[in-house]
Design a protein around this motif. Structure first.
Motif, short mmCIF file in Angstrom:
data_model
loop_
_atom_site.label_atom_id
_atom_site.label_comp_id
_atom_site.label_asym_id
_atom_site.label_seq_id
_atom_site.Cartn_x
_atom_site.Cartn_y
_atom_site.Cartn_z
N TRP A 104 2.10 1.75 -3.62
CA TRP A 104 1.08 2.32 -4.51
C TRP A 104 0.92 3.82 -4.23
O TRP A 104 0.72 4.62 -5.11
N MET A 105 1.03 4.18 -2.95
CA MET A 105 0.83 5.58 -2.59
C MET A 105 1.98 6.45 -3.10
O MET A 105 1.74 7.53 -3.65
N SER A 136 0.83 -1.20 0.00
CA SER A 136 0.00 0.00 0.00
C SER A 136 0.86 1.26 0.00
O SER A 136 0.52 2.24 -0.65
N GLY A 172 -5.82 0.82 -5.25
CA GLY A 172 -5.15 0.66 -3.96
C GLY A 172 -5.96 -0.23 -3.03
O GLY A 172 -5.42 -1.13 -2.38
#
Lengths: 277, 369
Positions: free
Chosen positions: B302-303, B299, B347
């Motif tokens: 992806w951020m 995560s 996400g």
């Protein structure tokens, strides 16, 4: 009472010098000492502890909480370093843990990601590396059957109840065919019904295998029912052997016969008198 | 029947199990009176929250639109006089593209942009396919002659950008996995090593993605001097990996170092060798923690990916957003919002996939998050 008390049956010891001539001694603790250094000085848990345990003997150890029973057992298992004196199995001083001393822990300590069969196999593979896979599986299955888990070979440890998990623990310990079996209050976390069941299972396998066993317990009845000798430890610090009681019931024993035996309450009273002092 | 089962699985996967179940019960008449509370909690309130969200968004965008419009008219009035101001007012009211106020787009505008982006994607795909067919024969000849085949060089569609981003994030995630898990195991096993490298982890963990990107840029630029290829993909995936690996590193080290003492004692009594001890006892027992780390890593990856793509000029959703912002066309803002939803949804899905894997490998079924 002197710490060199030895049963009449084993009179062939040189009690004066504390030397054992007999080859019948399986486990020999001599002048065993355990010290934990603390900032305020050394904390002596065990001191000058002597105990000989014969081949094929079942010894239970009883004493108040915190007196050092578990410390002593884990030193025999090799999981806790010895501060003084020594421990010998068949005359050889132990160096660390090893599969010649099987341990049944207080909590079942099964690997939760493995099935009950895999848990037993973990030890069997280690001890019998030259056996074929089929032979090793047979050994593991045999002991799982002995503890009544023939329907749960492929169950994950987490799917089993506490009592069933401890049965796997018993199977795992016997399956590696140790010279000495060390049991650290193995039934302490179970309800009394399950505890009775597991005592029966334990003693049934033991009757067949006759592996020298040292078991810690808090339960006076359990201590009498299972043991040839009950070893009473004094309260710590500097705990040592306080008294030893021979239990002369015939084997194989049944719970009913033991409870109805005339000497049962005499033994019980002896132990309780010791513990209450 | 089979269909409803898969549907059930899907809703459970995205965390909506109660919702559809209750709706189904409502239609099949199974809903009892005492289920009303349940119905309220699982159907009415979630639906209300969705309406509230879109309502607030709509109102917000409308008021921002009005502010922007008033400002334009006022500006025209001050700078060019009342006639021009009146012209601007009619122009805005007519909905002509040339004079629309550019501000937070309304839900409807975003939906339009979404449909447009999709149509654009189909157009580009068709174009690509046509190009491929047209050049197929030529390319065979070129390859036979040892020449490079002709490739499509048109602009990527929105979906292409998404796929590029996914590719980058997985490359970065795998890099993080292959660096962090082995190192985590090694430092988890040794207390000395753990305390000696702890400062590195503590200092580099909080470093911003932007700085990692610059660091990777410095190194890759030098190493990659001879290569004529575009190194922006390499730079961005390495930066993503470096930014996101810390959670896995810390969790792996913690998992390995905090294996239940009982298991270690069993391993000692059975005298398992070091390899067996690691693979049969330590790793399986720390797998749940390692996977928690990997989930956080994915995560985080992806951020930070969006920011890194944006800075590294590497193709993907990040550069899509940035280009649209720079572009400043009438529908740019609504395209940015579309990208925002897509980023959020992807996400969310990635996290759910990791959670499912984590639940599968977790030996303690009660460990669910």
């Amino acid at each position: 009472m002197s710490s060199t008390i030895i049963d009449q049956k084993y009179r062939h010891f040189d009690i004066e010098n504390g030397i054992v001539y007999s080859s019948d001694v399986m486990l020999d603790l001599s002048k065993l000492k355990k010290v934990y250094p603390t900032p305020k000085g050394d904390h002596v848990v065990l001191e000058d502890l002597n105990l000989q345990i014969m081949k094929e003997e079942f010894v239970t150890i009883i004493g108040h909480s915190g007196c050092g029973k578990t410390t002593m057992l884990s030193m025999i298992a090799g999981l806790n370093p010895i501060s003084g004196g020594n421990i010998a199995v068949l005359g050889h001083h132990i160096k660390g843990p090893g599969p010649d001393r099987g341990v049944i822990f207080q909590s079942p300590s099964l690997m939760p990601w493995m099935t009950s069969l895999q848990n037993v196999m973990l030890g069997v593979n280690q001890v019998f590396p030259h056996a074929t896979k089929a032979q090793r599986t047979d050994i593991a299955k045999y002991y799982l059957q002995k503890v009544g888990l023939e329907d749960a070979f492929n169950k994950k440890a987490t799917e089993l109840s506490q009592g069933m998990q401890q049965r796997v623990g018993i199977a795992r310990a016997f399956a590696i065919k140790p010279k000495v079996l060390l049991l650290d209050e193995p039934f302490g976390m179970l309800d009394s019904l399950t505890r009775g069941e597991l005592q029966d299972i334990l003693i049934e396998i033991w009757n067949k295998e006759k592996i020298t066993a040292v078991m810690i317990t808090h339960d006076v009845d359990e201590a009498i029912f299972l043991a040839d000798r009950v070893v009473m430890m004094t309260s710590g610090p500097k705990a040592k052997i306080g008294d030893i009681l021979n239990i002369d019931f015939e084997r194989p024993r049944t719970r009913k016969a033991v409870l109805e035996h005339n000497d049962y309450y005499k033994y019980r009273k002896h132990l309780i008198d010791f513990l209450e002092h | 029947m089979k269909q409803s089962m898969t549907l059930g699985k899907v809703t459970k996967f995205i965390g909506l199990a109660g919702f559809l179940g209750t709706v189904k019960n409502m239609f099949t008449g199974k809903l009892e009176k005492e289920d009303f509370k349940n119905f309220l909690r699982k159907v009415i309130v979630p639906l209300a929250s969705i309406f509230l969200f879109f309502g607030l968004w709509y109102l917000g965008s409308k008021s921002l639109y009005n502010i922007e419009a008033e400002h334009r008219i006022y500006k025209a009035l001050v700078e060019q006089g009342p006639t021009e101001a009146e012209k601007v007012r009619t122009c805005i009211a007519s909905g002509d593209i040339s004079c629309q106020p550019n501000t937070l787009p309304s839900p409807a505008q975003v939906w339009e942009s979404y449909k447009m982006l999709l149509a654009d994607h189909y157009a580009i795909s068709a174009d690509k396919q046509a190009f491929k067919e047209k050049t197929a024969a030529l390319n065979v000849k070129r390859i036979a002659n040892g020449e490079a085949p002709i490739v499509y060089t048109g602009r990527p569609s929105f979906v292409d950008q998404i796929l590029t981003s996914l590719k980058t994030v997985f490359a970065g995630f795998l890099l993080a996995l292959f660096i962090a898990v082995p190192i985590g195991i090694v430092i988890g096993l040794s207390k000395t090593l753990r305390s000696s490298v702890n400062w590195i982890i503590q200092i580099f963990k909080p470093v911003s993605p932007v700085v990692w990107l610059l660091l990777v840029f410095m190194i890759v630029k030098t190493l990659n001097k001879d290569s004529s290829g575009d190194s922006s993909f390499i730079i961005s995936f390495i930066s993503v990996g470096l930014c996101s690996m810390w959670a896995t590193l810390v969790n792996t080290a913690m998992g390995v170092s905090s294996v239940d003492k009982d298991y270690i004692n069993v391993a000692k009594v059975l005298k398992l060798g070091p390899v067996q001890k690691v693979f049969k006892v330590i790793l399986p027992s720390s797998l749940p923690l390692i996977f928690t780390g990997l989930r956080i890593t994915l995560s985080v990856a992806w951020m930070v990916l969006i920011a890194i793509e944006l800075l590294a000029q590497s193709p993907g959703l990040g550069s899509f957003v940035w280009e649209e912002f720079q572009n400043g066309a009438v529908d740019s803002n609504s395209k940015i919002i579309v990208a925002m939803f897509v980023i959020g949804l992807i996400g969310f899905l990635l996290d759910r996939i990791m959670l499912t894997i984590q639940k599968m490998i977790s030996f303690n079924k009660n460990d669910g998050i």
